[in-house]
Scaffold this motif. Structure first.
Motif, PDB file in Angstrom:
ATOM      1  N   ASN A  26       0.855  -1.183   0.000  1.00 21.78           N
ATOM      2  CA  ASN A  26       0.000   0.000   0.000  1.00 21.78           C
ATOM      3  C   ASN A  26       0.889   1.230   0.000  1.00 21.78           C
ATOM      4  O   ASN A  26       1.914   1.260   0.684  1.00 21.78           O
ATOM      5  N   TYR A  28       0.300   4.190   1.181  1.00 20.07           N
ATOM      6  CA  TYR A  28       0.116   5.120   2.290  1.00 20.07           C
ATOM      7  C   TYR A  28       1.338   5.074   3.205  1.00 20.07           C
ATOM      8  O   TYR A  28       1.925   4.004   3.428  1.00 20.07           O
ATOM      9  N   TRP A  29       1.726   6.217   3.754  1.00 22.95           N
ATOM     10  CA  TRP A  29       3.002   6.343   4.450  1.00 22.95           C
ATOM     11  C   TRP A  29       3.164   5.395   5.633  1.00 22.95           C
ATOM     12  O   TRP A  29       4.286   4.938   5.923  1.00 22.95           O
ATOM     13  N   LEU A 219       1.836  12.105   1.924  1.00 20.90           N
ATOM     14  CA  LEU A 219       1.245  10.999   2.673  1.00 20.90           C
ATOM     15  C   LEU A 219       1.332   9.676   1.925  1.00 20.90           C
ATOM     16  O   LEU A 219       1.099   8.615   2.515  1.00 20.90           O
ATOM     17  N   TYR A 220       1.694   9.723   0.651  1.00 15.78           N
ATOM     18  CA  TYR A 220       1.762   8.514  -0.162  1.00 15.78           C
ATOM     19  C   TYR A 220       3.129   8.416  -0.849  1.00 15.78           C
ATOM     20  O   TYR A 220       3.775   9.427  -1.121  1.00 15.78           O
TER      21      TYR A 220
END
Length: 354
Positions: A26, A28-29, A219-220
């Motif tokens: 994923n 996301y961070w 954030l990504y």
């Protein structure tokens, strides 16, 4: 003692969780950031496993389950870290011949935009006297303060920016067909240029500094991954020997970096030699290899070093390579499987989250 046992069980489970989270693909961070502290996770895992086994080992099912989980996690992390230890096989062989006309040395440094110690930076450059200097996170202040480098480095491409993504490239070797590109974000530059070695051999150089997947930045990891993989595909299609250098904001052992090397066919000089952690210079227990130099299989290694810090949060890194056309026959190029190519294409085509 019951409190200590519970504490070790909770701590050990958290370390196991941090080891497993990066397996979730994923962007996301929160999923990507746990790729960074691999050595730190190993130290914690071994410490917890050692204490737990020595103090509380028994045949009780609960204790056996926790013991097995902690030991297996430690073995798993050792397996992941092994390629970056001196006992592992080196993917880039050391140069055996002395061919100065085919050599290139590159000093890359994220200077920290708010850092004002430009004198320390210039002294370091004079001390090691590299052929090419790449300074990252450079604003107008750093641009003005390093203009003196033009006396020794007559070829430049300077992109000073106030957003922590400025780049200053200085070279004593001839640069040609130099481009400043914004591959993913109109505020994040990269540089592509042809470097001519003293022998006349041309080398394609890519300078990069994508955004990291952390709060306050991005954030990504989508933008970072996309930029790296776009360059990887370009490298693979390039007819010249290639070098990619910069602060990749990714660790050497991450899934994305592994995919980058497979798609590009480039080699990582750290493999078989060490971590060469460059960030964070001010926090020894939280250091990761974020600054990289990758090269194609027609180079051999002359030297690799992490240099002295000059008040930045990154250590500079210095790499010296020697171009040898026959080296490719002795060095194995990373190869992408069909599923790797499919994943790379998916990442490149993915929309950047708002």
């Amino acid at each position: 003692m019951d409190y200590l046992k519970t504490f070790l069980e909770i701590t050990g489970c958290l370390v196991v969780l941090m080891s497993l989270i990066p397996l979730i693909r994923n962007d996301y961070w929160t999923f990507r950031v746990f790729e960074y502290p691999r050595l730190q996770k190993l130290v914690l895992s071994v410490a917890v496993a050692g204490m737990y086994l020595s103090l509380f080992f028994s045949t009780e099912v609960r204790t056996l389950l926790f013991s097995g989980a902690f030991v297996l996690n430690s073995i798993y992390l050792c397996y992941l870290i092994y390629p970056f230890t001196p006992v592992a096989r080196k993917v880039i062989l050391p140069a055996e011949m002395h061919l100065p006309e085919n050599r290139i040395s590159i000093l890359s440094s994220n200077v920290l935009q708010d850092n004002k110690n430009t004198a320390g930076c210039l002294n370091l450059i004079r001390k090691y006297d590299p052929d090419i200097v790449l300074l990252l996170e450079t604003d107008g202040f750093w641009y003005e303060s390093t203009l003196v480098l033009r006396d020794s480095y007559p070829y430049q491409m300077t992109v000073p920016l106030e957003n922590t993504y400025g780049m200053l490239l200085y070279s004593r070797l001839v640069l040609s067909e130099t481009e400043v590109r914004y591959l993913v974000d109109e505020e994040i530059p990269s540089i592509k240029t042809l470097v001519t070695l003293p022998s006349g051999q041309k080398v394609q150089l890519f300078c990069v500094h994508p955004t990291p997947p952390v709060p306050g930045e991005n954030l990504y990891s989508t933008e970072r991954d996309k930029e790296l993989l776009l360059i990887a595909k370009e490298v693979k299609a390039n007819r010249w020997p290639c070098i990619v250098v910069g602060d990749l904001n990714d660790v050497a052992w991450s899934y994305t970096t592994d995919l980058f090397t497979k798609i590009s066919g480039l080699l990582d000089p750290r493999i078989g030699r060490g971590f060469y952690n460059t960030f964070h210079a001010g926090i020894p227990v939280l250091r990761f290899p974020l600054d990289h130099v990758f090269c194609s299989t027609d180079f051999k290694l002359v030297g690799l070093a992490r240099l002295e810090n000059f008040s930045s949060d990154h250590f500079p890194i210095l790499l010296s390579l020697q171009y040898e056309p026959t080296a490719a026959s002795r060095q194995q190029e990373p190869e992408a499987e069909p599923e790797d190519i499919e994943v790379a294409n998916e990442k490149i085509s993915k929309e950047v989250p708002e």
